[in-house]
Design an enzyme around this catalytic site. Structure first.
Site, PDB file in Angstrom:
ATOM      1  N   ASP A 188     -88.199 121.240  79.617  1.00 43.67           N
ATOM      2  CA  ASP A 188     -88.660 120.531  78.397  1.00 43.67           C
ATOM      3  C   ASP A 188     -89.618 119.588  78.969  1.00 43.67           C
ATOM      4  OD1 ASP A 188     -86.340 118.906  79.278  1.00 43.67           O
ATOM      5  OD2 ASP A 188     -87.220 117.557  77.778  1.00 43.67           O
ATOM      6  N   HIS A 232     -85.203 128.515  82.434  1.00 45.42           N
ATOM      7  CA  HIS A 232     -85.205 127.683  81.223  1.00 45.42           C
ATOM      8  C   HIS A 232     -86.463 126.822  80.998  1.00 45.42           C
ATOM      9  CE1 HIS A 232     -83.814 126.434  77.095  1.00 45.42           C
ATOM     10  NE2 HIS A 232     -84.113 125.151  77.513  1.00 45.42           N
ATOM     11  N   ASP A 241     -79.184 134.291  85.001  1.00 44.10           N
ATOM     12  CA  ASP A 241     -80.673 134.078  85.007  1.00 44.10           C
ATOM     13  C   ASP A 241     -81.155 134.512  83.875  1.00 44.10           C
ATOM     14  OD1 ASP A 241     -83.196 133.945  85.866  1.00 44.10           O
ATOM     15  OD2 ASP A 241     -83.148 135.674  87.054  1.00 44.10           O
ATOM     16  N   GLU A 262     -81.770 125.952  83.733  1.00 42.80           N
ATOM     17  CA  GLU A 262     -83.115 124.988  83.635  1.00 42.80           C
ATOM     18  C   GLU A 262     -83.469 124.756  84.856  1.00 42.80           C
ATOM     19  OE1 GLU A 262     -82.624 122.200  80.551  1.00 42.80           O
ATOM     20  OE2 GLU A 262     -84.815 121.703  80.731  1.00 42.80           O
TER      21      GLU A 262
END
Ligand code: 9MR
Ligand code: 9MR
Ligand code: ZN
Length: 574
Positions: free
Chosen positions: A193, A514, A544, A553
């Site tokens: 993120d 991610h 994965d 992530e």
């Protein structure tokens, strides 16, 4: 589930259609995946990046076998012959595992393992500089994480780039500033993120500075090809300054430090420059404030020789926040009301730590080491006594105490309590000895043994800080360095997947991390140089898949630990 969304037929037909679908998936996998298509065995598990010439070299084989050979890739000739030992049942995976030891093979070259009835391994190198390229790629990962600017780099022929992002960071609404904007640009995106969290920056920057303090002579020489290259800072520190420039914006005028700078909820899988939702500073917390002191105090002494003005700025910032902490001795949890982005707080569910973290110990340690202040030393030693000098065998963003203990133990400053130094010295060696033992008992020589949690791959890498500290106390003894290499071996393929856990490095690395850039752009490969979090709650639970943020992530704290481990082996005696 995928089959269902893929076809619209009735039930029996759907089953047949499902089979055709999976046959198609298998075929496609073989076509896009030259490694598998060439028949390289995933049952032969070892460091697919390679080995230093004098290092121990062991492959774990998850199939019945007896003899093995190591062959030269160039002409297929035999370079080494050996007998596998085993089997031993691995309790984490329930596999019967054999070991092929080829430590005696030291000659540099490119090789493959050949195990009759099992197959051939992926190719690997034996070379003195085997970790140099991985180091560069993992540092490239940090550069590509930069926020507030456009980035662009090429890896293995692919270009990874995005335009300047989050140039409006950030709004003061939640910290009593009304709807006004204050500079909070720069820094690295946290992970998959795009948000920025002070507490996670803490262990990240602390770990990278530890690398600098432990391996400075090697790191000073490294060229990273940054926009700042050729300037007054060594490249490694130039990369770190990008993060510190942002961190300095996280300090409130009273010295408290904002917990994070984020959107109110997680954004979608789009490129960062397309994420234009408002981002806000969120209220202060004591972990963020203590970590801020640790980072800025350490920065002050490390940047001093290259940029005294910046060092002064960092030191003033550290002192202001340290005064604030002293005036607010109680633990203060950051108020994150209104935000569902990463919490980085200790009382969240499924958390490893209980109790209040000892981040103030780290803060006092770095401030004392930088200034020699008797006040800070008193504070530090009081805290070291309160925890009985206890060293934790692995640690992450939730506990930076170990960083402080290492700084205390190796300090050249006068005035420490000798009994306390002795206590920490003994604790560190006994924890390091435990790690060495744990690795030797594990089927894959994993130094973290059977511990699997969110981000455990970072934990494996971070144990090398303790092991290398032990090696400095007892040079060349105790198997500490060999166990550091076990950590790297595990992360680069000696694991129950037979795959590298780092994007763009080694054999069959993660393809679907991610990561919003990898998922939001139009490149074939994921962005390179990133360690994925790793399996949990069990050894076999890594997937994965882009959706699996729990195990797949990427994050700055885990990457920083990998940078540390690689830094330790950048330069070796031939
Ligand atoms: O994408 C988010 C990731 O970066 C975080 O680590 C993770 C845990 O906090 O949350 C992810 O976001 C998910 C959200 O929590 C729940 N809905 C799906 C989101 C992404 O796929
Ligand atoms: O690394 C964090 C892990 O220890 C926590 O258990 C997990 C759930 O709260 O969050 C991890 O951190 C994520 C953060 O909240 C948001 N950015 C991505 C981080 C890595 O997954
Ligand atoms: Zn950004």
């Amino acid at each position: 589930m995928m089959t269902r969304s893929f076809c619209f037929c009735s039930r029996p037909e759907r089953q047949r259609c499902g089979k055709i679908y999976w046959a198609f998936v298998l075929l496609a996998t073989l076509l896009i995946n030259p490694a598998w298509a060439a028949g390289e065995s995933l049952s032969i598990r070892f460091n697919t990046v390679g080995y230093l010439p004098n290092a121990e070299k062991q492959a774990t084989i998850a199939a019945s076998c007896a003899n093995f050979t190591v062959v030269r890739v160039t002409d297929g000739s035999t370079a080494f012959k050996g007998k596998a030992t085993g089997p031993v049942l691995d309790p984490d995976t329930q596999e019967q595992l054999y070991t092929a030891d080829f430590s005696k093979l030291k000659r540099p070259g490119e090789y493959q393992l050949d195990v009759p009835s099992v197959g051939r391994s992926a190719p690997f190198h034996i070379a003195a500089d085997v970790y140099r390229e991985p180091f560069h790629t993992v540092m490239l990962g940090f550069y590509l994480w930069r926020c507030g600017t456009a980035v662009s780099a090429t890896h293995h022929g692919h270009t990874f780039a995005h335009a300047a992002c989050h140039t409006n960071d950030a709004w003061l609404d939640y910290v009593g500033g009304g709807h006004t904007n204050k500079d909070g640009t720069k820094g690295w995106h946290d992970a998959g993120d795009y948000n920025k969290y002070t507490v996670n920056a803490g262990v990240t920057v602390g770990t990278l500075f530890r690398a600098w303090e432990d391996f400075g002579p090697q790191l000073r020489k490294v060229r990273l090809d940054l926009p700042e290259s050729g300037g007054k800072l060594p490249d490694f520190l130039a990369e770190l300054k990008w993060e510190l420039d942002w961190l300095l914006t996280m300090q409130a005028p009273d010295g408290s430090v904002y917990h994070k700078l984020t959107t109110r909820s997680f954004g979608g899988f789009i490129m960062p420059e397309l994420e234009t939702t408002n981002r806000y500073f969120t209220p202060w917390g004591s972990e963020a404030t203590a970590d801020f002191v640790g980072m800025t105090a350490q920065a002050a002494r490390i940047f001093r020789p290259y940029d005294p003005a910046f060092a002064d700025r960092c030191l003033q910032a550290a002192q202001l926040s340290y005064q604030f902490l002293k005036a607010h001795p109680e633990y203060h949890q950051a108020d994150q009301t209104g935000f569902s982005t990463g919490a980085y707080e200790i009382n969240q569910p499924n958390h490893r730590q209980n109790g209040v973290p000892q981040n103030r110990l780290w803060a006092a340690a770095e401030l004392w080491e930088t200034t020699g202040s008797p006040d800070a030393l008193l504070d530090l030693e009081t805290r070291v006594k309160a925890v009985n000098g206890q060293v934790d065998s692995d640690f992450d963003w939730d506990e930076t105490k170990n960083l402080g203990l290492i700084t205390y133990l190796f300090s050249k400053r006068p005035g420490r309590d000798p009994a306390l130094v002795k206590l920490v010295h003994g604790n560190l060696l006994s924890v390091a000895d435990d790690i060495v033992q744990t690795a030797s008992r594990d089927g894959y020589d994993r130094p973290l043994g059977s511990r699997y949690y969110w981000g455990c791959n970072g934990g494996v890498a971070r144990q090398t800080l303790l092991l290398m500290a032990a090696d400095r106390l007892s040079p060349g003894k105790g198997g500490y360095r060999a166990t550091c290499l076990d950590a790297l071996n595990h992360l680069f393929g000696r694991n129950c997947y037979g795959r590298s856990f780092v994007t763009g490095i080694g054999f069959h690395p993660p393809l679907h991390p991610h990561d919003r850039r990898s998922g939001g752009g139009n490149v074939v490969d994921p962005w390179p140089g990133y360690l994925v979090g790793g399996p949990h709650p069990k050894a076999g639970d890594w997937h994965d898949e882009q959706g699996d943020y729990r195990t797949n992530e990427i994050a700055i704290n885990w990457n920083a630990a990998l940078v540390y481990a690689l830094s330790a082996f950048l330069e070796t005696t031939p």
